[in-house]
Design a protein around this motif. Structure first.
Motif, PDB file in Angstrom:
ATOM      1  N   GLN A 125       2.821 -72.630 -93.863  1.00  0.00           N
ATOM      2  CA  GLN A 125       1.799 -73.549 -94.539  1.00  0.00           C
ATOM      3  C   GLN A 125       1.497 -73.150 -96.032  1.00  0.00           C
ATOM      4  O   GLN A 125       1.364 -74.039 -96.690  1.00  0.00           O
ATOM      5  CB  GLN A 125       0.520 -73.438 -93.695  1.00  0.00           C
ATOM      6  CG  GLN A 125       0.717 -74.078 -92.250  1.00  0.00           C
ATOM      7  CD  GLN A 125       0.534 -75.312 -92.260  1.00  0.00           C
ATOM      8  OE1 GLN A 125       2.041 -76.010 -92.212  1.00  0.00           O
ATOM      9  NE2 GLN A 125      -0.481 -76.024 -92.162  1.00  0.00           N
ATOM     10  N   GLU A 126       1.632 -71.996 -96.248  1.00  0.00           N
ATOM     11  CA  GLU A 126       1.421 -71.375 -97.705  1.00  0.00           C
ATOM     12  C   GLU A 126       2.541 -72.150 -98.288  1.00  0.00           C
ATOM     13  O   GLU A 126       2.293 -72.642 -99.707  1.00  0.00           O
ATOM     14  CB  GLU A 126       1.325 -70.019 -97.652  1.00  0.00           C
ATOM     15  CG  GLU A 126      -0.250 -69.488 -97.222  1.00  0.00           C
ATOM     16  CD  GLU A 126      -1.117 -69.905 -97.930  1.00  0.00           C
ATOM     17  OE1 GLU A 126      -1.315 -70.041 -99.141  1.00  0.00           O
ATOM     18  OE2 GLU A 126      -2.211 -70.380 -97.273  1.00  0.00           O
ATOM     19  N   PHE A 152       4.294 -74.812 -98.098  1.00  0.00           N
ATOM     20  CA  PHE A 152       4.164 -76.275 -98.119  1.00  0.00           C
ATOM     21  C   PHE A 152       3.027 -76.639 -99.157  1.00  0.00           C
ATOM     22  O   PHE A 152       3.194 -77.317 -99.932  1.00  0.00           O
ATOM     23  CB  PHE A 152       3.908 -76.723 -96.929  1.00  0.00           C
ATOM     24  CG  PHE A 152       5.115 -77.026 -96.093  1.00  0.00           C
ATOM     25  CD1 PHE A 152       6.307 -77.497 -96.335  1.00  0.00           C
ATOM     26  CD2 PHE A 152       5.169 -76.743 -94.504  1.00  0.00           C
ATOM     27  CE1 PHE A 152       7.479 -77.475 -95.569  1.00  0.00           C
ATOM     28  CE2 PHE A 152       6.046 -76.758 -93.731  1.00  0.00           C
ATOM     29  CZ  PHE A 152       7.427 -76.880 -93.876  1.00  0.00           C
ATOM     30  N   LYS A 153       2.214 -75.761 -98.972  1.00  0.00           N
ATOM     31  CA  LYS A 153       0.779 -75.897-100.125  1.00  0.00           C
ATOM     32  C   LYS A 153       1.467 -75.776-101.434  1.00  0.00           C
ATOM     33  O   LYS A 153       1.052 -76.457-102.389  1.00  0.00           O
ATOM     34  CB  LYS A 153      -0.193 -74.820 -99.660  1.00  0.00           C
ATOM     35  CG  LYS A 153      -1.359 -75.214-100.338  1.00  0.00           C
ATOM     36  CD  LYS A 153      -2.472 -74.015 -99.632  1.00  0.00           C
ATOM     37  CE  LYS A 153      -3.352 -73.390-100.884  1.00  0.00           C
ATOM     38  NZ  LYS A 153      -4.273 -72.525-100.315  1.00  0.00           N
ATOM     39  N   ALA A 203       4.537 -75.869-102.526  1.00  0.00           N
ATOM     40  CA  ALA A 203       5.481 -77.104-102.888  1.00  0.00           C
ATOM     41  C   ALA A 203       4.587 -78.250-103.333  1.00  0.00           C
ATOM     42  O   ALA A 203       5.109 -78.957-104.329  1.00  0.00           O
ATOM     43  CB  ALA A 203       6.418 -77.210-101.627  1.00  0.00           C
ATOM     44  N   ASN A 204       3.393 -78.570-102.614  1.00  0.00           N
ATOM     45  CA  ASN A 204       2.823 -79.693-103.010  1.00  0.00           C
ATOM     46  C   ASN A 204       2.048 -79.455-104.236  1.00  0.00           C
ATOM     47  O   ASN A 204       1.708 -80.626-104.986  1.00  0.00           O
ATOM     48  CB  ASN A 204       1.869 -80.021-101.966  1.00  0.00           C
ATOM     49  CG  ASN A 204       2.316 -80.663-100.550  1.00  0.00           C
ATOM     50  OD1 ASN A 204       3.378 -81.432-100.741  1.00  0.00           O
ATOM     51  ND2 ASN A 204       1.759 -80.590 -99.680  1.00  0.00           N
ATOM     52  N   SER A 205       1.731 -78.508-104.569  1.00  0.00           N
ATOM     53  CA  SER A 205       1.006 -78.059-105.868  1.00  0.00           C
ATOM     54  C   SER A 205       1.859 -78.176-107.002  1.00  0.00           C
ATOM     55  O   SER A 205       1.241 -78.376-108.045  1.00  0.00           O
ATOM     56  CB  SER A 205       0.300 -76.568-105.479  1.00  0.00           C
ATOM     57  OG  SER A 205       1.020 -75.651-106.016  1.00  0.00           O
ATOM     58  N   GLN A 250       4.349 -80.240-107.272  1.00  0.00           N
ATOM     59  CA  GLN A 250       4.996 -81.468-107.510  1.00  0.00           C
ATOM     60  C   GLN A 250       4.223 -82.029-108.754  1.00  0.00           C
ATOM     61  O   GLN A 250       2.897 -82.221-108.549  1.00  0.00           O
ATOM     62  CB  GLN A 250       4.644 -82.594-106.260  1.00  0.00           C
ATOM     63  CG  GLN A 250       5.604 -81.894-105.260  1.00  0.00           C
ATOM     64  CD  GLN A 250       5.720 -82.931-104.382  1.00  0.00           C
ATOM     65  OE1 GLN A 250       4.739 -83.699-104.031  1.00  0.00           O
ATOM     66  NE2 GLN A 250       6.651 -82.906-103.211  1.00  0.00           N
TER      67      GLN A 250
END
Length: 88
Positions: free
Chosen positions: A19-20, A22-23, A25-27, A29
């Protein structure tokens, strides 16, 4: 193997919370990799996520490499820079 089981196996073997990850990775982008402050923040977050201390000298080298040519980010080169510091 289901996606959830795959992620649980990765978490178990790496110690990295998916979860961290993915968080993070999203941040990143769309992040401005020419901005030193942004790049330092990302490097520090990756270090925390991996439970590794990134020495200031290594952080400085990574920031310089990434900010000078963000389109040419080579994860293998970055990994070698980090691994090279461990061998000394």
């Amino acid at each position: 193997m289901s996606k959830d089981n795959l992620f649980k196996n990765i978490e178990k073997k790496s110690g990295v919370n998916m979860q961290e990850l993915f968080k993070l990775a999203n941040s990143i982008q769309g992040a401005n990799f020419k901005d030193e402050k942004t790049v330092r923040g990302i490097i520090q977050e990756v270090g925390k996520l991996a439970n590794k201390k990134v020495p200031k000298e290594t952080e400085d080298q990574l920031v310089k490499t990434i900010t000078q040519n963000p389109q040419a980010i080579d994860m293998n080169k970055i990994a070698k820079m980090i691994d090279g510091k461990k061998k000394k």
